[in-house]
Motif scaffolding. Sequence first.
Motif, PDB file in Angstrom:
ATOM      1  N   ILE A 126      41.901  38.360  30.859  1.00  0.00           N
ATOM      2  CA  ILE A 126      40.644  37.635  31.555  1.00  0.00           C
ATOM      3  C   ILE A 126      41.992  36.734  32.689  1.00  0.00           C
ATOM      4  O   ILE A 126      41.394  37.211  33.560  1.00  0.00           O
ATOM      5  CB  ILE A 126      39.884  36.523  30.257  1.00  0.00           C
ATOM      6  CG1 ILE A 126      39.101  37.338  30.065  1.00  0.00           C
ATOM      7  CG2 ILE A 126      39.177  35.736  31.320  1.00  0.00           C
ATOM      8  CD1 ILE A 126      38.739  36.847  28.581  1.00  0.00           C
ATOM      9  N   ILE A 127      42.502  36.042  32.449  1.00  0.00           N
ATOM     10  CA  ILE A 127      43.604  35.004  33.053  1.00  0.00           C
ATOM     11  C   ILE A 127      44.475  36.340  34.299  1.00  0.00           C
ATOM     12  O   ILE A 127      44.769  36.598  35.514  1.00  0.00           O
ATOM     13  CB  ILE A 127      44.493  34.582  32.727  1.00  0.00           C
ATOM     14  CG1 ILE A 127      43.700  33.551  31.938  1.00  0.00           C
ATOM     15  CG2 ILE A 127      45.861  33.766  33.731  1.00  0.00           C
ATOM     16  CD1 ILE A 127      45.057  33.005  30.969  1.00  0.00           C
ATOM     17  N   PHE A 128      44.620  37.857  33.444  1.00  0.00           N
ATOM     18  CA  PHE A 128      44.759  38.779  34.807  1.00  0.00           C
ATOM     19  C   PHE A 128      44.289  38.989  35.231  1.00  0.00           C
ATOM     20  O   PHE A 128      44.364  39.438  36.303  1.00  0.00           O
ATOM     21  CB  PHE A 128      46.214  39.446  33.879  1.00  0.00           C
ATOM     22  CG  PHE A 128      47.121  39.243  33.197  1.00  0.00           C
ATOM     23  CD1 PHE A 128      47.889  38.445  33.862  1.00  0.00           C
ATOM     24  CD2 PHE A 128      47.302  39.920  31.919  1.00  0.00           C
ATOM     25  CE1 PHE A 128      49.193  38.662  33.472  1.00  0.00           C
ATOM     26  CE2 PHE A 128      48.864  40.063  31.418  1.00  0.00           C
ATOM     27  CZ  PHE A 128      49.921  39.109  32.201  1.00  0.00           C
ATOM     28  N   TYR A 129      43.042  39.397  34.581  1.00  0.00           N
ATOM     29  CA  TYR A 129      41.673  39.999  35.949  1.00  0.00           C
ATOM     30  C   TYR A 129      42.003  38.833  36.511  1.00  0.00           C
ATOM     31  O   TYR A 129      40.930  39.401  38.061  1.00  0.00           O
ATOM     32  CB  TYR A 129      40.789  40.219  34.492  1.00  0.00           C
ATOM     33  CG  TYR A 129      39.096  40.756  35.604  1.00  0.00           C
ATOM     34  CD1 TYR A 129      39.469  41.644  35.329  1.00  0.00           C
ATOM     35  CD2 TYR A 129      38.123  40.317  35.658  1.00  0.00           C
ATOM     36  CE1 TYR A 129      38.287  43.183  35.928  1.00  0.00           C
ATOM     37  CE2 TYR A 129      37.595  40.183  36.453  1.00  0.00           C
ATOM     38  CZ  TYR A 129      37.358  41.489  36.168  1.00  0.00           C
ATOM     39  OH  TYR A 129      35.773  42.351  36.782  1.00  0.00           O
ATOM     40  N   SER A 130      41.693  37.216  36.425  1.00  0.00           N
ATOM     41  CA  SER A 130      40.756  37.019  37.285  1.00  0.00           C
ATOM     42  C   SER A 130      41.629  36.495  38.518  1.00  0.00           C
ATOM     43  O   SER A 130      41.497  36.593  39.704  1.00  0.00           O
ATOM     44  CB  SER A 130      40.845  35.301  36.786  1.00  0.00           C
ATOM     45  OG  SER A 130      40.536  34.137  37.946  1.00  0.00           O
ATOM     46  N   LYS A 131      42.709  36.826  38.556  1.00  0.00           N
ATOM     47  CA  LYS A 131      44.431  36.390  39.605  1.00  0.00           C
ATOM     48  C   LYS A 131      44.073  38.122  40.701  1.00  0.00           C
ATOM     49  O   LYS A 131      44.430  38.400  41.951  1.00  0.00           O
ATOM     50  CB  LYS A 131      45.636  36.258  39.282  1.00  0.00           C
ATOM     51  CG  LYS A 131      46.272  35.050  38.632  1.00  0.00           C
ATOM     52  CD  LYS A 131      47.199  35.098  37.568  1.00  0.00           C
ATOM     53  CE  LYS A 131      47.032  33.358  37.402  1.00  0.00           C
ATOM     54  NZ  LYS A 131      49.177  33.422  36.213  1.00  0.00           N
ATOM     55  N   PHE A 132      44.421  38.783  39.116  1.00  0.00           N
ATOM     56  CA  PHE A 132      44.142  40.557  40.404  1.00  0.00           C
ATOM     57  C   PHE A 132      42.710  40.662  41.044  1.00  0.00           C
ATOM     58  O   PHE A 132      43.110  41.021  42.412  1.00  0.00           O
ATOM     59  CB  PHE A 132      44.059  41.386  39.342  1.00  0.00           C
ATOM     60  CG  PHE A 132      43.447  43.013  39.617  1.00  0.00           C
ATOM     61  CD1 PHE A 132      45.139  43.552  40.004  1.00  0.00           C
ATOM     62  CD2 PHE A 132      42.527  44.277  40.008  1.00  0.00           C
ATOM     63  CE1 PHE A 132      44.836  44.378  40.461  1.00  0.00           C
ATOM     64  CE2 PHE A 132      42.653  44.833  40.726  1.00  0.00           C
ATOM     65  CZ  PHE A 132      44.045  45.839  40.737  1.00  0.00           C
ATOM     66  N   ILE A 133      41.278  39.902  40.316  1.00  0.00           N
ATOM     67  CA  ILE A 133      40.123  40.238  41.530  1.00  0.00           C
ATOM     68  C   ILE A 133      40.822  39.258  42.420  1.00  0.00           C
ATOM     69  O   ILE A 133      40.446  39.835  43.756  1.00  0.00           O
ATOM     70  CB  ILE A 133      39.181  40.626  41.283  1.00  0.00           C
ATOM     71  CG1 ILE A 133      38.811  38.955  40.241  1.00  0.00           C
ATOM     72  CG2 ILE A 133      38.686  41.337  39.988  1.00  0.00           C
ATOM     73  CD1 ILE A 133      37.668  38.719  40.310  1.00  0.00           C
ATOM     74  N   LYS A 134      41.477  38.385  42.489  1.00  0.00           N
ATOM     75  CA  LYS A 134      40.995  36.927  44.309  1.00  0.00           C
ATOM     76  C   LYS A 134      42.227  38.013  44.486  1.00  0.00           C
ATOM     77  O   LYS A 134      42.680  37.415  46.217  1.00  0.00           O
ATOM     78  CB  LYS A 134      41.590  35.896  43.905  1.00  0.00           C
ATOM     79  CG  LYS A 134      41.401  34.411  44.113  1.00  0.00           C
ATOM     80  CD  LYS A 134      41.960  33.702  43.385  1.00  0.00           C
ATOM     81  CE  LYS A 134      42.096  32.393  44.624  1.00  0.00           C
ATOM     82  NZ  LYS A 134      42.300  30.891  44.252  1.00  0.00           N
ATOM     83  N   LEU A 135      43.274  38.232  43.967  1.00  0.00           N
ATOM     84  CA  LEU A 135      44.820  38.678  45.251  1.00  0.00           C
ATOM     85  C   LEU A 135      44.100  40.265  46.282  1.00  0.00           C
ATOM     86  O   LEU A 135      44.295  39.791  47.602  1.00  0.00           O
ATOM     87  CB  LEU A 135      45.932  39.298  44.275  1.00  0.00           C
ATOM     88  CG  LEU A 135      46.645  39.526  45.608  1.00  0.00           C
ATOM     89  CD1 LEU A 135      47.067  38.779  46.288  1.00  0.00           C
ATOM     90  CD2 LEU A 135      47.722  40.393  44.161  1.00  0.00           C
ATOM     91  N   HIS A 136      43.093  41.863  45.473  1.00  0.00           N
ATOM     92  CA  HIS A 136      42.885  42.292  45.886  1.00  0.00           C
ATOM     93  C   HIS A 136      41.794  42.028  46.851  1.00  0.00           C
ATOM     94  O   HIS A 136      41.039  43.386  47.139  1.00  0.00           O
ATOM     95  CB  HIS A 136      42.817  43.741  44.957  1.00  0.00           C
ATOM     96  CG  HIS A 136      44.286  43.846  45.089  1.00  0.00           C
ATOM     97  ND1 HIS A 136      45.596  44.152  44.893  1.00  0.00           N
ATOM     98  CD2 HIS A 136      44.947  43.695  43.403  1.00  0.00           C
ATOM     99  CE1 HIS A 136      46.481  44.124  44.781  1.00  0.00           C
ATOM    100  NE2 HIS A 136      46.592  43.621  43.238  1.00  0.00           N
ATOM    101  N   PHE A 137      40.906  41.014  45.447  1.00  0.00           N
ATOM    102  CA  PHE A 137      39.393  41.601  46.344  1.00  0.00           C
ATOM    103  C   PHE A 137      38.717  40.687  46.440  1.00  0.00           C
ATOM    104  O   PHE A 137      37.342  39.686  46.900  1.00  0.00           O
ATOM    105  CB  PHE A 137      38.016  42.012  45.263  1.00  0.00           C
ATOM    106  CG  PHE A 137      38.357  43.622  45.138  1.00  0.00           C
ATOM    107  CD1 PHE A 137      38.539  44.427  45.094  1.00  0.00           C
ATOM    108  CD2 PHE A 137      39.141  43.350  44.032  1.00  0.00           C
ATOM    109  CE1 PHE A 137      38.331  45.672  45.223  1.00  0.00           C
ATOM    110  CE2 PHE A 137      39.050  44.798  43.116  1.00  0.00           C
ATOM    111  CZ  PHE A 137      38.792  45.671  44.110  1.00  0.00           C
ATOM    112  N   LYS A 138      39.115  38.599  47.243  1.00  0.00           N
ATOM    113  CA  LYS A 138      39.005  37.725  47.643  1.00  0.00           C
ATOM    114  C   LYS A 138      37.441  37.274  47.115  1.00  0.00           C
ATOM    115  O   LYS A 138      37.133  36.078  47.550  1.00  0.00           O
ATOM    116  CB  LYS A 138      38.611  38.308  49.320  1.00  0.00           C
ATOM    117  CG  LYS A 138      40.054  38.450  49.658  1.00  0.00           C
ATOM    118  CD  LYS A 138      41.063  38.141  49.787  1.00  0.00           C
ATOM    119  CE  LYS A 138      42.299  38.923  50.696  1.00  0.00           C
ATOM    120  NZ  LYS A 138      43.932  38.533  50.515  1.00  0.00           N
ATOM    121  N   VAL A 139      37.578  37.511  45.133  1.00  0.00           N
ATOM    122  CA  VAL A 139      36.369  37.002  44.569  1.00  0.00           C
ATOM    123  C   VAL A 139      37.038  35.724  43.540  1.00  0.00           C
ATOM    124  O   VAL A 139      38.362  35.734  42.836  1.00  0.00           O
ATOM    125  CB  VAL A 139      36.068  38.422  44.084  1.00  0.00           C
ATOM    126  CG1 VAL A 139      34.994  37.446  43.295  1.00  0.00           C
ATOM    127  CG2 VAL A 139      35.683  39.614  44.436  1.00  0.00           C
TER     128      VAL A 139
END
Length: 487
Positions: A126-139
């Motif tokens: 879930i931590i990975f997921y949060s960083k991933f969508i913030k980096l690639h989708f600005k969410v």
Amino acid sequence: MRKRRSPIAKNLLKNSVAGMFSAIEVHNKPIIAYRYETVVLLVLNSWELVLKAYLYKYHKTVKLFHKDGTTKQFENCLNITVDKIGKDFIPISENLIVLYEYRNQVAHFYLEELNPILFSLISKSIIFYSKFIKLHFKVDLSEEANLILLPIGFKRPISPVDYISTNSVNSKASLELKEFLQSIVNASRRLNDVNIEETIFSDFKMNLTNVTRTTNADLIAGIDNTKKNELVVTTIKESKKIIVSNSGDNVNLTRDKSQSQGTLLYEELQDGIFDEINNIVDANKILARNDSKFVLGSQLYYRIYSERQYVNFNIEVYELLAKTALLDFNAPFLYWFTKLPGKNAAEILLQLYHQGKANKIMSLNRMSVLLGDGAAKKLQAKFADKFKGLAQKPLYVYSQSELIKSKQTDPVLKCLKASPGKMILSKTYSEFIKDPKLSKSTLSKECFKIFNEESDQKAILRELDFLAYGDQMVANAELVNEFVKQF
């Protein structure tokens, strides 16, 4: 003007985030069966959707959609993403591979002692997921919801003493579980081999200390010399190998192939051991909080209907899904009706009548025609009484009269107001009626397209539903009797 469709990547991301929040909500319920089976399914489904969103947005040359309407499988999307992003994505990939292995072999992993490991893996994912969508989708998920959650309970989430010793999970584990635990070690080793310090599970503080003074560590590998240990772990720096002996022959785990020994056994899973469709149904029960509603949305309903034959038979579940389809989504529903008792099915049709939504009453009209003249004329009389005195009745009242007057002899074609040669999806109605396998498989494929947002032809699906299952409703004596009685 034709309504503009929403961007695919945006919708995939939206559903992905919703799935991840559902996973967190399910995990943090105090009393729940199959917690980690359900949570892992939701987490992996969320990752699959976001990986497809990433590939669709940033790598247009990657073809996500196959000619048969399906999309690339999770493992394929994962491998492509690793190839596109590179080293930074490898820890995420290793984490998801381990969770995916658990998902595929969950039937073998029944020990509660495994829960701390799963908690750590999911937490990190879930931590990975949060960083991933913030980096690639600005969410930024921290702006989506104020999630500051702690695992509070009546006992510690990890029982540290003797975790790797006589009392550990290994002492009671199946071969499959031992292999799963070894896969976690292997994943960590692969990261270490390429000089990646990131871990695949949530970090723990570790102290090396005497077992009688274990006060500060979150996870303790205790060496207790007061007991006779059946499990002995020996590390040899020179050869970089681990020898594990459990009152039997040694098995050497080494990078040197010439020094390896032992036999790995693999038991192939039978179909249905892990039925993700039923897990989605079970997740709905949890999230609905005992309310008889399908709260996961119309897209997931179409996903379920695309694999309806795998939903375990349960009258309550089938009734819920049938009501959802007819009363809420105006979606295909007949498969559930073929399994429901006549009384239950008639009650749903009566609720549909009282709801009075014009766009959904057509299904009621069609059902009455399939059930025969008795049911059709009973509904016609019901309409006449309800709208008595009105000069302009709803269109569905006139449509019902036209269906009754139709000279078409085939009940399915009659209820659809169609001729045998009418075309639907490059086939005639007659072809679908004569080939039940074709009509059912096409219905499944088209439902899956709705789920994947590759199609919006929901009206066609309702007609396909009658072509696939309408014949099973024709003159259904039990349902006819209940219909006439209740209406």
